[in-house]
Design an enzyme around this catalytic site. Structure first.
Site, PDB file in Angstrom:
ATOM      1  N   HIS A  92       0.856  -1.195   0.000  1.00 29.95           N
ATOM      2  CA  HIS A  92       0.000   0.000   0.000  1.00 29.95           C
ATOM      3  C   HIS A  92       0.890   1.242   0.000  1.00 29.95           C
ATOM      4  CE1 HIS A  92       0.515   0.984   4.339  1.00 29.95           C
ATOM      5  NE2 HIS A  92       0.466  -0.330   4.542  1.00 29.95           N
TER       6      HIS A  92
ATOM      7  N   ASP B  96      -0.462   4.395   0.759  1.00 26.66           N
ATOM      8  CA  ASP B  96      -0.915   5.391   1.737  1.00 26.66           C
ATOM      9  C   ASP B  96      -0.149   5.181   3.036  1.00 26.66           C
ATOM     10  OD1 ASP B  96      -2.504   2.945   2.220  1.00 26.66           O
ATOM     11  OD2 ASP B  96      -3.470   4.159   3.773  1.00 26.66           O
TER      12      ASP B  96
ATOM     13  N   ASP C  82       6.562   1.094   5.927  1.00 28.76           N
ATOM     14  CA  ASP C  82       5.130   0.762   5.946  1.00 28.76           C
ATOM     15  C   ASP C  82       4.348   1.739   5.071  1.00 28.76           C
ATOM     16  OD1 ASP C  82       2.669  -0.313   6.726  1.00 28.76           O
ATOM     17  OD2 ASP C  82       2.574   0.896   8.544  1.00 28.76           O
TER      18      ASP C  82
ATOM     19  N   GLU D 161      -5.177   1.639   3.128  1.00 27.36           N
ATOM     20  CA  GLU D 161      -5.006   0.577   4.113  1.00 27.36           C
ATOM     21  C   GLU D 161      -4.926   1.140   5.525  1.00 27.36           C
ATOM     22  OE1 GLU D 161      -3.194  -2.282   6.804  1.00 27.36           O
ATOM     23  OE2 GLU D 161      -2.327  -0.350   6.216  1.00 27.36           O
TER      24      GLU D 161
ATOM     25  N   HIS E  47       4.348   3.773  12.203  1.00 30.14           N
ATOM     26  CA  HIS E  47       3.268   4.532  12.831  1.00 30.14           C
ATOM     27  C   HIS E  47       3.777   5.522  13.872  1.00 30.14           C
ATOM     28  CE1 HIS E  47      -0.262   1.596  11.740  1.00 30.14           C
ATOM     29  NE2 HIS E  47       0.656   1.626  10.792  1.00 30.14           N
TER      30      HIS E  47
END
Length: 454
Positions: free
Chosen positions: A90, A92, A123, A156, A423
């Site tokens: 992904h 995004d 990520d 996602e 994150h």
């Protein structure tokens, strides 16, 4: 079969990979128009589509999915009779959080201490680059031996389900014999790992109303119900004293069988401050892979700077619940909703809105594709054997793909090892892991193709 030509090809491609990852990281592709312009995601989707076209992919398309975002698809035909492998990533990303806490700009790929820093580096923009590296190495060494489909998702991180809904409406699009999800990670740097389980998730926004408007805390405080205080009390009901999740009716005693996560290693990876205890009960692996975990990820409340002596009439919070394999995310949503509605103090008016949901996933690591991956990882990581771990995060698409294509084998690998800090601020990717996992993926595609012959 020797891995040397493949590894040499990937090694020679790493400077190009760094340049491309820098270009992709530069897009502020957070799929939330309330935070970043939609044009950033659209530009990132365009970049991914152009990259696939440059690799001779056919039928490249930017798909408008039902949640208002875009996913990118492409198809690379292989030899006649070859199996089809779907490669997923992904583009995004999570928002950067406090940009001032980054040691380098979050959307500018920066090399430091042997790692490449930037939001999405691991990520999962790095996962897309990993797929490109593997395919390019195969092209340089006899060609890609399978038919390849690539899908790069655009939402996602938001969990809004656009690609899942699109796939369900167009089930032929992503059909494959084997699916490689490039969005998990090794247990630690240098230890090749496939992910055996994923926790699902549900995301709820809860709002409490207690007053018609804010009041002076000196004049009314002590008797008038403060919505923010009510919210604090409600959220506290979601955990026991030791930090164990306590949603009424939700099972919290499952145990993880397999690779364990030593507590001291976890404390180091999670950067837990000295003297601060871990929360919950059971082994670390039990807590992060086998049991539900609730997290308050946001609260609407007045900031400290500029705060006035007022009782708050309304408070709102966003609550995430990770749901382990063996539990149903829809049922967990009902239980969490009921808990929030029943535990609000003082008769506060409660409204709960669901904003995301995904089912947990369990892979069959005894399947033939995993045998091919184990051999590939053995060659890409000399002296190491493939391990299987759980992952506390969620990839809702996995269950959609498993339901649509029950005969397909699904493998989960990726770049998000603990040092990557996905994150969080200062996310990074290990270029060595990018290189070795790209070698492993290329060798897997070759080994898997050979296993299907005859």
């Amino acid at each position: 079969m020797t891995a040397r030509p493949i590894s040499e090809s990937v090694s020679s491609l790493m400077p190009r990979a760094k340049t491309e990852l820098a270009e992709l990281v530069a897009f502020r592709s957070v799929a939330d128009p309330a935070q970043f312009p939609r044009s950033e995601c659209e530009a990132a989707a365009g970049w991914v589509a152009d990259a696939l076209r440059a690799e001779d992919f056919q039928d490249v398309a930017v798909l408008d999915t039902p949640d208002g975002t875009q996913s990118v698809y492409g198809y690379l035909p292989g030899p006649a009779g070859a199996p089809t492998v779907l490669l997923y990533a992904h583009y995004d990303v999570q928002p950067p959080l406090d940009e001032s806490a980054w040691l380098s700009p979050p959307f500018e790929l920066t090399e430091r201490d042997g790692r490449w820093f930037g939001r999405g580096a691991a990520d999962c923009k790095g996962g897309f680059i990993m797929h490109l590296l593997a395919l390019r190495a195969l092209k340089a060494n006899g060609g890609v031996p399978v038919s390849v489909k690539v899908i790069a998702e655009g939402s996602e991180e938001q969990g809004t389900g656009g690609l899942e809904q699109y796939a369900e409406a167009h089930p032929e699009l992503l059909a494959a014999d084997t699916i490689v999800i490039g969005d998990t990670g090794n247990f630690r740097v240098g230890l090749p790992t496939v992910t055996a389980t994923l926790r699902g998730m549900t995301m709820l926004r809860v709002t409490l109303d207690t007053l018609e408007g804010n009041l002076h805390s000196g004049q009314f405080g002590g008797a008038a119900p403060d919505a923010l205080a009510a919210m604090i009390q409600l959220l506290a009901s979601l955990r026991s004293e030791d930090g164990t999740t306590t949603v009424d009716g939700l099972t919290t005693d499952a145990e993880w069988e397999g690779l364990q996560y030593p507590e001291e290693e976890f404390r180091k990876d999670a950067k837990v401050l000295d003297g601060v205890e871990l929360i919950g009960a059971g082994t670390v692996a039990d807590r992060i892979w086998a049991r539900p975990a609730v997290t308050v990820i946001g609260i609407d409340c007045p900031p400290v700077v500029g705060a006035t002596p007022s009782l708050q009439a309304r408070a709102r919070a966003q609550v995430s619940l990770r749901v382990p394999p063996g539990q149903d995310a829809a049922e967990a949503t009902k239980l969490l909703t009921a808990h929030l509605e029943s535990h609000a103090p003082w008769g506060a008016r409660v409204s709960v809105e669901q904003v995301g949901q995904g089912q947990p996933f369990r892979a069959d690591i005894t399947s033939p594709a995993y045998t091919s991956m184990a051999e590939a990882m053995r060659q890409a990581y000399p002296g190491e054997e493939m391990q299987a771990s759980g992952m506390g995060g969620s990839i809702p698409l996995c269950n959609t793909l498993a339901a649509l294509y029950p005969q397909a084998e699904i493998l989960l690998i990726g770049l998000s090892e603990p040092e990557a800090q996905i994150h969080a601020v200062n996310e990074s990717v290990s270029p060595q892991e990018l290189e070795r996992l790209s070698v492993a993926e290329a060798l897997f595609l070759r080994t898997y193709a050979e296993s299907k012959k005859g």
